[in-house]
Design an enzyme around this catalytic site. Structure first.
Site, PDB file in Angstrom:
ATOM      1  N   LEU A 177      18.803  -6.754   6.972  1.00  0.00           N
ATOM      2  CA  LEU A 177      19.882  -6.516   6.011  1.00  0.00           C
ATOM      3  C   LEU A 177      21.230  -6.451   6.727  1.00  0.00           C
ATOM      4  O   LEU A 177      21.327  -5.892   7.826  1.00  0.00           O
ATOM      5  CB  LEU A 177      19.621  -5.199   5.272  1.00  0.00           C
ATOM      6  CG  LEU A 177      18.357  -5.205   4.409  1.00  0.00           C
ATOM      7  CD1 LEU A 177      17.958  -3.789   4.015  1.00  0.00           C
ATOM      8  CD2 LEU A 177      18.558  -6.075   3.168  1.00  0.00           C
ATOM      9  N   HIS A 212       9.081   2.856   9.053  1.00  0.00           N
ATOM     10  CA  HIS A 212       8.838   1.965  10.193  1.00  0.00           C
ATOM     11  C   HIS A 212       7.605   2.468  10.945  1.00  0.00           C
ATOM     12  O   HIS A 212       7.492   3.665  11.207  1.00  0.00           O
ATOM     13  CB  HIS A 212      10.057   1.950  11.121  1.00  0.00           C
ATOM     14  CG  HIS A 212       9.889   0.995  12.257  1.00  0.00           C
ATOM     15  ND1 HIS A 212       9.996  -0.373  12.098  1.00  0.00           N
ATOM     16  CD2 HIS A 212       9.574   1.205  13.557  1.00  0.00           C
ATOM     17  CE1 HIS A 212       9.763  -0.968  13.256  1.00  0.00           C
ATOM     18  NE2 HIS A 212       9.505  -0.026  14.163  1.00  0.00           N
ATOM     19  N   LEU A 271      19.374  -2.345  13.106  1.00  0.00           N
ATOM     20  CA  LEU A 271      17.976  -2.566  12.725  1.00  0.00           C
ATOM     21  C   LEU A 271      17.072  -1.453  13.269  1.00  0.00           C
ATOM     22  O   LEU A 271      17.035  -1.231  14.483  1.00  0.00           O
ATOM     23  CB  LEU A 271      17.502  -3.936  13.245  1.00  0.00           C
ATOM     24  CG  LEU A 271      16.078  -4.327  12.861  1.00  0.00           C
ATOM     25  CD1 LEU A 271      15.961  -4.605  11.368  1.00  0.00           C
ATOM     26  CD2 LEU A 271      15.607  -5.527  13.665  1.00  0.00           C
ATOM     27  N   ASP A 272      16.376  -0.769  12.370  1.00  0.00           N
ATOM     28  CA  ASP A 272      15.474   0.333  12.721  1.00  0.00           C
ATOM     29  C   ASP A 272      16.191   1.412  13.536  1.00  0.00           C
ATOM     30  O   ASP A 272      15.559   2.136  14.315  1.00  0.00           O
ATOM     31  CB  ASP A 272      14.246  -0.182  13.493  1.00  0.00           C
ATOM     32  CG  ASP A 272      13.432  -1.175  12.676  1.00  0.00           C
ATOM     33  OD1 ASP A 272      13.398  -1.046  11.441  1.00  0.00           O
ATOM     34  OD2 ASP A 272      12.831  -2.083  13.285  1.00  0.00           O
ATOM     35  N   SER A 292       0.833  -1.214   0.000  1.00  0.00           N
ATOM     36  CA  SER A 292       0.000   0.000   0.000  1.00  0.00           C
ATOM     37  C   SER A 292       0.867   1.263   0.000  1.00  0.00           C
ATOM     38  O   SER A 292       0.497   2.268  -0.615  1.00  0.00           O
ATOM     39  CB  SER A 292      -0.983  -0.006   1.178  1.00  0.00           C
ATOM     40  OG  SER A 292      -0.318   0.202   2.398  1.00  0.00           O
TER      41      SER A 292
END
Ligand code: GAR
Length: 226
Positions: free
Chosen positions: A98, A114, A149-150, A18
């Site tokens: 990743l 995120h 990560l994030d 989306s």
């Protein structure tokens, strides 16, 4: 990239797409000055690939299950992405962790969305965890991707209230509506040359960003472009 050349995007997805749809729509209408060179999914047959096809954008599958390990998958992914010659790589619901090799290859030209107000709620199930923590405010974040990560440098956030009768689905839907405004805005800034990463520092209009931008301060995109 000269002004006449549009910023080329490679968009990586794993599912519904989306957020991808918001980018396809704004690229088609000319609101977003980009060319979506390709959409790449690590999961075959997902809805986002169909959205790309419908928009006439190459829809490519690279199934991570066909590779013996993460480095082998990422090497193939890098090759496929680089063949599209993108200026910017967009993670839009791409649900693979990743490695540093990958994130360093695209340093300063790799964005992620995120569904939380980072640094709160890294990882999965963010809406459920925000409700459980009793948060009154939640939202989504666009950040440059680094190996953590994030954890990469934050660019811009959109905020929504958490309402007393919210469940994870109602809250996710409220956040998603904002995500569809948030990602095009950040990408527009990058395409216009207003946004860049210098070391660990985000620069916006040449100035170091000391705190995340807030989407609500740029309610009118035309205004924000001036
Ligand atoms: C979005 O809510 C995005 O923020 C989230 O996945 C969803 C993808 O939806 N991303 C992450 O959780 C990344 N850690 P979409 O496929 O409909 O765009």
């Amino acid at each position: 990239m000269s002004a006449a050349q549009k910023c080329r995007l490679a968009v990586l997805i794993s599912g519904r797409g989306s957020n991808l749809q918001a980018l396809l729509d704004q690229a088609a209408s000319g609101e977003l000055p980009v060319t979506i060179a390709a959409v790449i999914s690590n999961r075959p047959g997902v809805q986002g690939l169909e959205r790309a096809r419908q928009a006439g954008v190459p829809a490519l599958e690279l199934d991570h299950k066909n590779y013996p390990d993460r480095p082998a998958f990422e090497a193939a992914l890098i090759e496929l992405i680089d063949r599209q010659q993108p200026n910017l790589v967009i993670l839009a619901g791409f649900m693979r962790v990743l490695t540093a090799d990958f994130t360093e290859h695209y340093r300063g030209r790799l964005l992620n969305i995120h569904p939380s107000l980072l640094p709160k709620f890294r990882g999965l199930h963010t809406h459920e965890r925000a409700i459980a923590a009793g948060e009154t405010e939640h939202g989504a974040t666009i950040h440059f991707v680094t190996a953590e990560l994030d954890g990469g440098p934050v660019i811009v956030q959109a905020r929504v209230p958490v309402l007393p009768d919210d469940n994870p689905d109602t809250l996710a839907a409220r956040v998603l509506t904002q995500e569809h405004r948030l990602y095009p805005q950040a990408i527009r800034w990058f395409a216009e040359g207003r946004l860049r990463l210098e070391g660990e520092q985000v620069r916006f209009d040449g100035q170091p960003l000391m705190q995340p931008l807030r989407l609500e301060d740029f309610a009118n995109p035309t205004e924000a472009r001036r």
